[in-house]
Design a protein around this motif. Structure first.
Motif, PDB file in Angstrom:
ATOM      1  N   UNK A  65     -13.133   4.158  -7.091  1.00 25.56           N
ATOM      2  CA  UNK A  65     -14.181   5.188  -7.062  1.00 25.56           C
ATOM      3  C   UNK A  65     -14.440   5.745  -8.465  1.00 25.56           C
ATOM      4  N   UNK A  66     -13.387   5.943  -9.249  1.00 26.88           N
ATOM      5  CA  UNK A  66     -13.559   6.434 -10.628  1.00 26.88           C
ATOM      6  C   UNK A  66     -14.316   5.406 -11.473  1.00 26.88           C
ATOM      7  N   UNK A  67     -13.977   4.156 -11.297  1.00 26.26           N
ATOM      8  CA  UNK A  67     -14.646   3.081 -12.026  1.00 26.26           C
ATOM      9  C   UNK A  67     -16.130   3.072 -11.681  1.00 26.26           C
ATOM     10  N   UNK A  68     -16.434   3.132 -10.384  1.00 30.43           N
ATOM     11  CA  UNK A  68     -17.830   3.122  -9.936  1.00 30.43           C
ATOM     12  C   UNK A  68     -18.585   4.345 -10.441  1.00 30.43           C
ATOM     13  N   UNK A  69     -17.925   5.500 -10.428  1.00 30.16           N
ATOM     14  CA  UNK A  69     -18.570   6.723 -10.903  1.00 30.16           C
ATOM     15  C   UNK A  69     -18.874   6.633 -12.404  1.00 30.16           C
ATOM     16  N   UNK A  70     -17.966   6.079 -13.162  1.00 30.92           N
ATOM     17  CA  UNK A  70     -18.152   5.978 -14.610  1.00 30.92           C
ATOM     18  C   UNK A  70     -19.243   4.977 -14.971  1.00 30.92           C
ATOM     19  N   UNK A  71     -19.243   3.816 -14.335  1.00 29.81           N
ATOM     20  CA  UNK A  71     -20.194   2.770 -14.685  1.00 29.81           C
ATOM     21  C   UNK A  71     -21.486   2.817 -13.877  1.00 29.81           C
ATOM     22  N   UNK A  72     -21.550   3.660 -12.855  1.00 22.46           N
ATOM     23  CA  UNK A  72     -22.783   3.857 -12.098  1.00 22.46           C
ATOM     24  C   UNK A  72     -23.364   2.568 -11.541  1.00 22.46           C
ATOM     25  N   UNK A  73     -24.659   2.356 -11.820  1.00 24.80           N
ATOM     26  CA  UNK A  73     -25.373   1.191 -11.283  1.00 24.80           C
ATOM     27  C   UNK A  73     -24.880  -0.136 -11.842  1.00 24.80           C
ATOM     28  N   UNK A  74     -24.130  -0.097 -12.946  1.00 22.93           N
ATOM     29  CA  UNK A  74     -23.600  -1.342 -13.513  1.00 22.93           C
ATOM     30  C   UNK A  74     -22.425  -1.878 -12.697  1.00 22.93           C
ATOM     31  N   UNK A  75     -21.797  -1.013 -11.910  1.00 17.23           N
ATOM     32  CA  UNK A  75     -20.685  -1.433 -11.043  1.00 17.23           C
ATOM     33  C   UNK A  75     -21.277  -1.889  -9.715  1.00 17.23           C
ATOM     34  N   UNK A  76     -21.332  -3.200  -9.539  1.00 19.97           N
ATOM     35  CA  UNK A  76     -21.953  -3.784  -8.353  1.00 19.97           C
ATOM     36  C   UNK A  76     -20.857  -4.260  -7.405  1.00 19.97           C
ATOM     37  N   UNK A  77     -21.026  -3.985  -6.125  1.00 20.05           N
ATOM     38  CA  UNK A  77     -20.065  -4.469  -5.133  1.00 20.05           C
ATOM     39  C   UNK A  77     -19.999  -5.995  -5.198  1.00 20.05           C
ATOM     40  N   UNK A  78     -18.799  -6.539  -5.045  1.00 20.52           N
ATOM     41  CA  UNK A  78     -18.592  -7.976  -5.191  1.00 20.52           C
ATOM     42  C   UNK A  78     -19.472  -8.781  -4.237  1.00 20.52           C
ATOM     43  N   UNK A  79     -19.617  -8.322  -2.993  1.00 25.20           N
ATOM     44  CA  UNK A  79     -20.436  -9.054  -2.024  1.00 25.20           C
ATOM     45  C   UNK A  79     -21.894  -9.123  -2.469  1.00 25.20           C
ATOM     46  N   UNK A  80     -22.417  -8.022  -3.017  1.00 19.39           N
ATOM     47  CA  UNK A  80     -23.809  -8.007  -3.485  1.00 19.39           C
ATOM     48  C   UNK A  80     -23.974  -8.946  -4.675  1.00 19.39           C
ATOM     49  N   UNK A  81     -23.025  -8.907  -5.597  1.00 19.61           N
ATOM     50  CA  UNK A  81     -23.096  -9.785  -6.756  1.00 19.61           C
ATOM     51  C   UNK A  81     -23.004 -11.243  -6.329  1.00 19.61           C
ATOM     52  N   UNK A  82     -22.062 -11.549  -5.456  1.00 25.68           N
ATOM     53  CA  UNK A  82     -21.871 -12.931  -5.003  1.00 25.68           C
ATOM     54  C   UNK A  82     -23.147 -13.456  -4.364  1.00 25.68           C
ATOM     55  N   UNK A  83     -23.771 -12.638  -3.538  1.00 25.90           N
ATOM     56  CA  UNK A  83     -25.016 -13.038  -2.880  1.00 25.90           C
ATOM     57  C   UNK A  83     -26.100 -13.302  -3.914  1.00 25.90           C
ATOM     58  N   UNK A  84     -26.258 -12.410  -4.883  1.00 23.52           N
ATOM     59  CA  UNK A  84     -27.264 -12.558  -5.935  1.00 23.52           C
ATOM     60  C   UNK A  84     -26.966 -13.762  -6.817  1.00 23.52           C
ATOM     61  N   UNK A  85     -25.706 -13.917  -7.234  1.00 23.30           N
ATOM     62  CA  UNK A  85     -25.317 -14.997  -8.118  1.00 23.30           C
ATOM     63  C   UNK A  85     -25.508 -16.347  -7.442  1.00 23.30           C
ATOM     64  N   UNK A  86     -25.185 -16.436  -6.169  1.00 21.73           N
ATOM     65  CA  UNK A  86     -25.360 -17.677  -5.410  1.00 21.73           C
ATOM     66  C   UNK A  86     -26.841 -18.045  -5.336  1.00 21.73           C
ATOM     67  N   UNK A  87     -27.709 -17.064  -5.146  1.00 28.40           N
ATOM     68  CA  UNK A  87     -29.154 -17.321  -5.094  1.00 28.40           C
ATOM     69  C   UNK A  87     -29.649 -17.833  -6.442  1.00 28.40           C
ATOM     70  N   UNK A  88     -29.162 -17.266  -7.539  1.00 29.84           N
ATOM     71  CA  UNK A  88     -29.570 -17.694  -8.879  1.00 29.84           C
ATOM     72  C   UNK A  88     -29.181 -19.148  -9.109  1.00 29.84           C
ATOM     73  N   UNK A  89     -27.957 -19.497  -8.756  1.00 30.53           N
ATOM     74  CA  UNK A  89     -27.467 -20.860  -8.980  1.00 30.53           C
ATOM     75  C   UNK A  89     -28.246 -21.867  -8.134  1.00 30.53           C
ATOM     76  N   UNK A  90     -28.507 -21.521  -6.882  1.00 29.47           N
ATOM     77  CA  UNK A  90     -29.160 -22.479  -5.985  1.00 29.47           C
ATOM     78  C   UNK A  90     -30.652 -22.634  -6.264  1.00 29.47           C
ATOM     79  N   UNK A  91     -31.269 -21.681  -6.968  1.00 32.13           N
ATOM     80  CA  UNK A  91     -32.690 -21.809  -7.268  1.00 32.13           C
ATOM     81  C   UNK A  91     -32.950 -22.484  -8.599  1.00 32.13           C
ATOM     82  N   UNK A  92     -31.915 -22.773  -9.391  1.00 35.01           N
ATOM     83  CA  UNK A  92     -32.097 -23.436 -10.688  1.00 35.01           C
ATOM     84  C   UNK A  92     -32.281 -24.908 -10.519  1.00 35.01           C
TER      85      UNK A  92
END
Length: 92
Positions: A65-92
């Protein structure tokens, strides 16, 4: 893809290393799963890859929680990042 892994272990925990079972990040699909830290007594695990992304996993929700509070929007939940990153890789 270059991947590095660092772990933080409480100072009062004795560390034993089995050279036949060294935790690796590269090629390990479990790094993309929440709650999975390769060393069972680790408090924090930091996984750096492709010199542009870093995954930080915590076993202590207060630290997370402290990490997320300090980094704000830059701290992305792993599931959200994984979903986004997978979409980027598969669309290239």
């Amino acid at each position: 893809m270059t991947i590095f892994r660092f772990i933080a272990i409480p100072y009062n925990i004795e560390i034993t290393i089995d050279e036949n079972a060294i935790p690796l990040a590269e090629g390990n699909e479990l790094i993309w799963k929440n709650g999975n830290l390769q060393y069972p007594d680790a408090a924090i695990e930091i996984i750096c890859f492709d010199s542009g992304y870093t995954i930080v996993k915590f076993t202590d929700e207060r630290l997370s929680a402290k990490f997320k509070a300090y980094f704000g929007d830059e701290a992305i939940e792993l599931e959200k990042f994984t979903s986004k990153f997978t979409k980027i890789i598969t669309t290239k």
